[in-house]
Design an enzyme around this catalytic site. Structure first.
Site, short mmCIF file in Angstrom:
data_model
loop_
_atom_site.label_atom_id
_atom_site.label_comp_id
_atom_site.label_asym_id
_atom_site.label_seq_id
_atom_site.Cartn_x
_atom_site.Cartn_y
_atom_site.Cartn_z
N CYS A 47 0.82 -1.23 0.00
CA CYS A 47 0.00 0.00 0.00
C CYS A 47 0.85 1.27 0.00
CB CYS A 47 -0.92 0.01 1.21
SG CYS A 47 -1.93 -1.46 1.36
N HIS B 90 -2.90 7.06 2.57
CA HIS B 90 -3.38 5.79 2.02
C HIS B 90 -4.74 5.49 2.64
CE1 HIS B 90 -4.05 1.70 1.10
NE2 HIS B 90 -3.79 1.28 2.33
N ASN C 234 -10.19 -0.11 0.04
CA ASN C 234 -8.73 0.02 0.09
C ASN C 234 -8.16 -0.52 -1.23
OD1 ASN C 234 -6.00 -0.44 0.49
ND2 ASN C 234 -6.22 -1.19 2.58
N1 ACO Z 1 -18.71 -8.91 8.91
C1 ACO Z 1 -19.22 -9.23 10.11
N2 ACO Z 1 -18.45 -9.61 11.15
C2 ACO Z 1 -17.12 -9.64 10.95
C3 ACO Z 1 -16.53 -9.32 9.73
C4 ACO Z 1 -17.39 -8.94 8.68
N3 ACO Z 1 -16.92 -8.59 7.46
N4 ACO Z 1 -15.19 -9.45 9.84
C5 ACO Z 1 -14.93 -9.84 11.09
N5 ACO Z 1 -16.12 -9.96 11.78
C6 ACO Z 1 -16.31 -10.36 13.16
C7 ACO Z 1 -15.18 -11.17 13.71
O1 ACO Z 1 -15.27 -12.51 13.31
C8 ACO Z 1 -15.36 -10.98 15.18
O2 ACO Z 1 -16.37 -11.84 15.62
P1 ACO Z 1 -16.27 -12.57 17.07
O3 ACO Z 1 -16.27 -11.46 18.06
O4 ACO Z 1 -17.50 -13.39 17.09
O5 ACO Z 1 -14.99 -13.33 17.04
C9 ACO Z 1 -15.88 -9.54 15.29
O6 ACO Z 1 -16.38 -9.20 13.99
C10 ACO Z 1 -14.84 -8.55 15.70
O7 ACO Z 1 -13.67 -8.81 14.93
P2 ACO Z 1 -12.39 -7.91 15.07
O8 ACO Z 1 -11.33 -8.41 14.13
O9 ACO Z 1 -12.05 -7.75 16.50
O10 ACO Z 1 -12.96 -6.53 14.53
P3 ACO Z 1 -12.26 -5.12 14.55
O11 ACO Z 1 -13.07 -4.17 15.29
O12 ACO Z 1 -10.81 -5.23 14.87
O13 ACO Z 1 -12.37 -4.71 13.01
C11 ACO Z 1 -11.03 -4.62 11.05
C12 ACO Z 1 -11.75 -5.51 12.02
C13 ACO Z 1 -12.03 -3.72 10.36
C14 ACO Z 1 -10.32 -5.48 10.02
C15 ACO Z 1 -10.01 -3.76 11.87
O14 ACO Z 1 -9.19 -4.58 12.64
C16 ACO Z 1 -9.16 -2.94 10.99
O15 ACO Z 1 -9.61 -1.98 10.40
N6 ACO Z 1 -7.87 -3.28 10.87
C17 ACO Z 1 -7.00 -2.64 9.94
C18 ACO Z 1 -7.01 -3.44 8.69
C19 ACO Z 1 -6.68 -2.68 7.47
O16 ACO Z 1 -6.92 -1.50 7.33
N7 ACO Z 1 -6.14 -3.40 6.54
C20 ACO Z 1 -5.89 -2.87 5.28
C21 ACO Z 1 -4.64 -3.39 4.75
S1 ACO Z 1 -3.29 -2.68 5.51
C22 ACO Z 1 -3.24 -1.15 5.07
O17 ACO Z 1 -3.83 -0.76 4.13
C23 ACO Z 1 -2.41 -0.30 5.90
#
Ligand code: ACO
Length: 336
Positions: free
Chosen positions: A122, A263, A293
């Site tokens: 990214c 980004h 993204n």
């Molecule tokens: N729909 C519904 N539920 C979901 C989904 C979905 N798409 N994805 C995960 N869940 C569930 C999980 O299974 C979990 O369920 P559980 O509690 O029963 O186990 C619950 O939601 C919470 O999951 P978390 O992973 O704790 O959710 P979080 O609040 O951390 O959000 C997310 C997840 C959005 C991925 C967050 O961690 C995030 O934004 N991380 C950064 C990732 C990112 O930006 N990556 C891009 C690539 S890197 C870059 O560009 C820099």
């Protein structure tokens, strides 16, 4: 082609044109509800994303890149043959070999223009912008095509709700051109990496890429694996500290900045960083709801939208910042 001798005096740089290209097919959150156990409310609340563009065959990364570059050339009132170098930042090249940039050069009829790909996930567009700025500042080249282009849809596991809701396809391009004003252009740049954290966000191909896990690896090879929570923390902290460092290095502060172009990882990440920096909404550009993204393409797409809307003028100070797989991160501060 207009190659200057390497001994020429340092010159200024300007972004003389920008362009974007996205596949016509749109995948909404409602569409994703049919693929995995998710819903619009969860995706919107946790990521801010509403829809993303997804490629259909036979469209390739090089097609998106060439389309964006031609649009940028048009804005710059330049011909493909005016380019000295094309840099494509991508982690989803058409093939391992040849470089996607070489395909782009052929597609826009600019052979034998120089061509190279870079892959810092990214972080790609900002790193490519830095490389281009240095070639221009050295006096070596007059016009460089910088492109971030991705087809993340090819490496996303469409059965994994943790990742598949986040990403989209697209390309953003900028023409970086030499100017006579040495005060115009890139005022500061940085590029960093921490390979010890590679498996926070990576695309393993074989068991060798997941040491210690072997057959116990629960993910799917050749698809994006991500530790969402760690990436979230890394992104918020890095955005804040890197922006401060970048401005400090050029003796400026946030009040001098017209807009920060980050980004587009996740609206929550960007909003959190914006609040920590104490900035108003219009100082951090966000278009995630419409594209998701798009990895290396995101900063280029944002830049084009701001230019196209007339929100950036000559003399404005812009901070580009990106971070991603590697882990990698980079900044580039420009006086337009
Ligand atoms: N729909 C519904 N539920 C979901 C989904 C979905 N798409 N994805 C995960 N869940 C569930 C999980 O299974 C979990 O369920 P559980 O509690 O029963 O186990 C619950 O939601 C919470 O999951 P978390 O992973 O704790 O959710 P979080 O609040 O951390 O959000 C997310 C997840 C959005 C991925 C967050 O961690 C995030 O934004 N991380 C950064 C990732 C990112 O930006 N990556 C891009 C690539 S890197 C870059 O560009 C820099």
């Amino acid at each position: 082609m207009s190659i200057r001798p390497a001994t020429a005096a340092r010159v200024g740089a300007t972004i003389s044109g920008t362009g974007l290209a996205v596949p016509s097919q749109i995948l909404t959150n409602a569409d994703l509800e049919k693929l995995v156990d998710t819903n619009d409310e969860w995706i919107t609340k946790r990521t801010g994303i509403k829809e993303r563009h997804i490629s259909e065959e036979p469209l390739r990364t090089s097609d998106l890149a060439a389309d964006a570059l031609l649009r940028a050339l048009d804005k710059a009132k330049l011909k493909p043959q005016d380019l000295d170098l094309v840099i494509v930042a991508t982690m989803t090249p058409d093939m391992v070999c040849p470089a996607t940039a070489a395909q782009v050069v052929a597609k826009i009829d600019a052979v034998p223009c120089g061509a190279l790909d870079i892959n810092v996930a990214c972080t790609g567009f900002v790193a490519a912008l830095n490389i281009a700025a240095n070639f221009i500042a050295s006096g070596m080249y007059a016009h460089i095509g910088v492109i971030g282009a991705e087809q993340l849809s090819r490496i996303v596991n469409w059965e994994d709700r943790n990742t598949c809701v986040l990403f989209g396809d697209g390309a953003g391009a900028a023409i970086v051109s030499a100017t006579d004003d040495p005060n115009q252009g890139c005022l500061q740049q940085s590029m960093h990496s921490d390979g010890s954290k590679a498996n926070e966000l990576y695309v393993p191909r074989t068991e060798q890429d997941v040491p210690g896990q072997g057959a116990a690896f629960s993910g799917k090879f050749d698809t994006l694996q991500m530790n969402g929570r760690e990436i979230y923390k890394f992104a918020v902290n890095t955005l804040q500290s890197s922006i401060h460092e970048a401005l400090e290095e050029c003796g400026l502060d946030l009040n001098d900045v017209k807009v920060i172009i980050p980004h587009q990882s996740n609206v929550r990440i960007l909003e959190s960083a914006r609040e920590k920096l104490g900035l108003p909404e219009d100082k951090v550009y966000i278009n995630l709801p419409r594209y998701g993204n798009t990895s290396a393409a995101s900063v280029g797409i944002c830049l084009h939208e701001l230019m196209d809307a007339g929100r950036l003028q000559r003399g404005d100070l812009v901070v580009f910042i990106a971070l991603g797989g590697g882990l990698t991160w980079a900044t580039s501060v420009w006086k337009l």
